[in-house]
Design a protein around this motif. Structure first.
Motif, PDB file in Angstrom:
ATOM      1  N   TYR A 119       0.607  -1.673   0.024  1.00  0.00           N
ATOM      2  CA  TYR A 119      -0.219   0.276   0.028  1.00  0.00           C
ATOM      3  C   TYR A 119       0.876   0.865   0.004  1.00  0.00           C
ATOM      4  O   TYR A 119       0.392   2.500   0.047  1.00  0.00           O
ATOM      5  CB  TYR A 119      -1.395  -0.087   0.830  1.00  0.00           C
ATOM      6  CG  TYR A 119      -2.318  -1.313   1.151  1.00  0.00           C
ATOM      7  CD1 TYR A 119      -3.189  -0.833   0.329  1.00  0.00           C
ATOM      8  CD2 TYR A 119      -1.621  -2.085   1.315  1.00  0.00           C
ATOM      9  CE1 TYR A 119      -3.734  -1.922  -0.297  1.00  0.00           C
ATOM     10  CE2 TYR A 119      -2.704  -3.176   1.348  1.00  0.00           C
ATOM     11  CZ  TYR A 119      -4.165  -2.867   0.547  1.00  0.00           C
ATOM     12  OH  TYR A 119      -5.161  -4.461   0.394  1.00  0.00           O
ATOM     13  N   LEU A 121       2.382   2.705  -2.938  1.00  0.00           N
ATOM     14  CA  LEU A 121       1.673   3.264  -4.330  1.00  0.00           C
ATOM     15  C   LEU A 121       0.871   3.884  -4.528  1.00  0.00           C
ATOM     16  O   LEU A 121       0.887   4.744  -5.483  1.00  0.00           O
ATOM     17  CB  LEU A 121       1.975   2.043  -5.178  1.00  0.00           C
ATOM     18  CG  LEU A 121       2.838   0.460  -5.515  1.00  0.00           C
ATOM     19  CD1 LEU A 121       2.512  -0.008  -6.365  1.00  0.00           C
ATOM     20  CD2 LEU A 121       4.196   1.542  -6.134  1.00  0.00           C
ATOM     21  N   ILE A 122       0.335   4.228  -3.400  1.00  0.00           N
ATOM     22  CA  ILE A 122      -0.922   4.938  -3.414  1.00  0.00           C
ATOM     23  C   ILE A 122      -1.114   6.047  -3.125  1.00  0.00           C
ATOM     24  O   ILE A 122      -1.762   6.579  -3.675  1.00  0.00           O
ATOM     25  CB  ILE A 122      -2.187   4.380  -2.042  1.00  0.00           C
ATOM     26  CG1 ILE A 122      -1.714   4.686  -0.779  1.00  0.00           C
ATOM     27  CG2 ILE A 122      -2.660   3.162  -2.343  1.00  0.00           C
ATOM     28  CD1 ILE A 122      -2.439   4.373   0.416  1.00  0.00           C
ATOM     29  N   THR A 148       3.537  -6.482  -3.716  1.00  0.00           N
ATOM     30  CA  THR A 148       2.303  -5.200  -3.839  1.00  0.00           C
ATOM     31  C   THR A 148       1.160  -5.352  -3.682  1.00  0.00           C
ATOM     32  O   THR A 148       0.699  -6.106  -4.531  1.00  0.00           O
ATOM     33  CB  THR A 148       3.197  -4.340  -5.330  1.00  0.00           C
ATOM     34  OG1 THR A 148       2.736  -2.813  -5.394  1.00  0.00           O
ATOM     35  CG2 THR A 148       2.483  -5.070  -6.724  1.00  0.00           C
ATOM     36  N   PHE A 150      -2.583  -2.520  -3.391  1.00  0.00           N
ATOM     37  CA  PHE A 150      -3.317  -1.481  -3.592  1.00  0.00           C
ATOM     38  C   PHE A 150      -4.793  -1.399  -3.843  1.00  0.00           C
ATOM     39  O   PHE A 150      -5.409  -2.686  -3.813  1.00  0.00           O
ATOM     40  CB  PHE A 150      -2.376  -0.293  -4.406  1.00  0.00           C
ATOM     41  CG  PHE A 150      -2.838  -1.429  -5.918  1.00  0.00           C
ATOM     42  CD1 PHE A 150      -3.794  -1.488  -7.022  1.00  0.00           C
ATOM     43  CD2 PHE A 150      -1.810  -2.334  -6.360  1.00  0.00           C
ATOM     44  CE1 PHE A 150      -3.698  -2.520  -7.770  1.00  0.00           C
ATOM     45  CE2 PHE A 150      -1.766  -3.234  -7.014  1.00  0.00           C
ATOM     46  CZ  PHE A 150      -3.086  -3.149  -8.587  1.00  0.00           C
ATOM     47  N   GLN A 151      -5.403  -0.385  -3.361  1.00  0.00           N
ATOM     48  CA  GLN A 151      -6.637  -0.073  -3.451  1.00  0.00           C
ATOM     49  C   GLN A 151      -7.133  -0.091  -4.724  1.00  0.00           C
ATOM     50  O   GLN A 151      -6.467   0.429  -6.177  1.00  0.00           O
ATOM     51  CB  GLN A 151      -7.056   1.312  -2.581  1.00  0.00           C
ATOM     52  CG  GLN A 151      -6.866   1.382  -1.295  1.00  0.00           C
ATOM     53  CD  GLN A 151      -7.038   2.416   0.205  1.00  0.00           C
ATOM     54  OE1 GLN A 151      -7.455   3.397  -1.304  1.00  0.00           O
ATOM     55  NE2 GLN A 151      -7.244   1.993   0.506  1.00  0.00           N
ATOM     56  N   ARG A 173      -6.225   5.246  -6.233  1.00  0.00           N
ATOM     57  CA  ARG A 173      -6.786   4.011  -6.612  1.00  0.00           C
ATOM     58  C   ARG A 173      -6.368   3.108  -7.654  1.00  0.00           C
ATOM     59  O   ARG A 173      -6.021   4.230  -8.606  1.00  0.00           O
ATOM     60  CB  ARG A 173      -8.254   3.578  -6.039  1.00  0.00           C
ATOM     61  CG  ARG A 173      -8.196   4.421  -4.401  1.00  0.00           C
ATOM     62  CD  ARG A 173     -10.051   3.768  -4.337  1.00  0.00           C
ATOM     63  NE  ARG A 173     -10.232   4.446  -2.899  1.00  0.00           N
ATOM     64  CZ  ARG A 173     -11.604   4.637  -2.524  1.00  0.00           C
ATOM     65  NH1 ARG A 173     -12.321   5.296  -3.709  1.00  0.00           N
ATOM     66  NH2 ARG A 173     -11.768   4.512  -1.565  1.00  0.00           N
ATOM     67  N   GLN A 206      -9.418  -4.861  -2.492  1.00  0.00           N
ATOM     68  CA  GLN A 206      -8.144  -4.686  -2.486  1.00  0.00           C
ATOM     69  C   GLN A 206      -6.921  -6.065  -3.647  1.00  0.00           C
ATOM     70  O   GLN A 206      -7.557  -7.145  -4.161  1.00  0.00           O
ATOM     71  CB  GLN A 206      -7.811  -4.874  -1.419  1.00  0.00           C
ATOM     72  CG  GLN A 206      -8.431  -4.254   0.071  1.00  0.00           C
ATOM     73  CD  GLN A 206      -7.807  -2.467  -0.109  1.00  0.00           C
ATOM     74  OE1 GLN A 206      -6.766  -2.855   0.410  1.00  0.00           O
ATOM     75  NE2 GLN A 206      -9.233  -2.146   0.351  1.00  0.00           N
TER      76      GLN A 206
END
Length: 217
Positions: A119, A121-122, A148, A150-151, A173, A206
């Motif tokens: 998380y 990269l967000i 990795t 992320f959302q 996102r 996610q």
């Protein structure tokens, strides 16, 4: 590589909320068995390959770093926020945490056996992701693994005054297709891709991708 103003805004945001954030997410992984399973699988891959240390980039208060360490991984954390690093060192005194940006780490080419970007990269503008993935690729030894998370989504979320602090920040996102395509374009092999429904306080799906820098044959 990254926009300096974006980095300074992100650093100020997490410096302000570090203590509150650490308490909120202290037991986050306890209610997320799928996430624990993915981190455990990554840990097994890293241990088995034994290609060098693993960097948890954007390590925050250190809960993921600590989990990986408990699973036998030679791991250290890096975070942009000096306050987050201070909290992580206090909560996990036996582990290494450094302040730094995942977009430009002072590490040699091929110096890592694994990279975790959980998380982190967000807060990177999507147009800068190719440069971030290129940095991950540079750092990894051939055969090294990248995890990795992320959302999922196509619109950023703007957060104002978290925990009552006078700061704000955009949370980006991402599309799993987009991230997978960028990883492949950078030279990674994508071995696993998962998308799960939100749990606990999450508002959106996610995603998690497990990739590898090709080994030299």
């Amino acid at each position: 590589m990254a926009d300096p103003s974006s980095l300074s805004t992100t650093q100020a945001f997490y410096d302000a909320i570090a203590v509150d954030y650490a308490e909120l997410f202290r037991t986050e992984l306890d209610v997320k068995p799928v996430d624990r399973a993915l981190l455990t699988a990554f840990a097994e891959l890293a241990r088995t390959a034994d290609l060098g240390p693993v960097a948890d980039l954007g390590s925050g208060p250190g809960h993921v770093t600590a989990l990986l360490h408990s699973l036998g991984v030679d791991v250290f954390g890096v975070d942009l926020s000096s306050e987050m690093v201070a909290v992580a060192r206090r909560l996990h005194p036996g582990l290494r945490f450094d302040q730094g940006s995942m977009t430009a780490l002072d590490l040699a080419d091929g110096s890592l056996g694994g990279v975790v970007s959980w998380y982190s990269l967000i807060h990177t503008p999507p147009e800068l992701l190719p440069a971030v993935f290129a940095e991950f690729h540079r750092l990894l030894v051939p055969g090294g693994h990248l995890l990795t998370a992320f959302q999922v989504g196509d619109r950023p979320m703007h957060v104002e005054q978290p925990f009552g602090h006078p700061v704000s920040l955009d949370f980006h996102r991402l599309s799993p297709d987009q991230v997978e395509d960028l990883l492949r374009a950078t030279g990674f092999i994508v071995n696993v891709r998962t998308v799960r429904e939100p749990v606990s306080t999450e508002k959106t799906r996610q995603a998690c991708l497990l990739a590898q820098k090709p080994a030299i044959s």
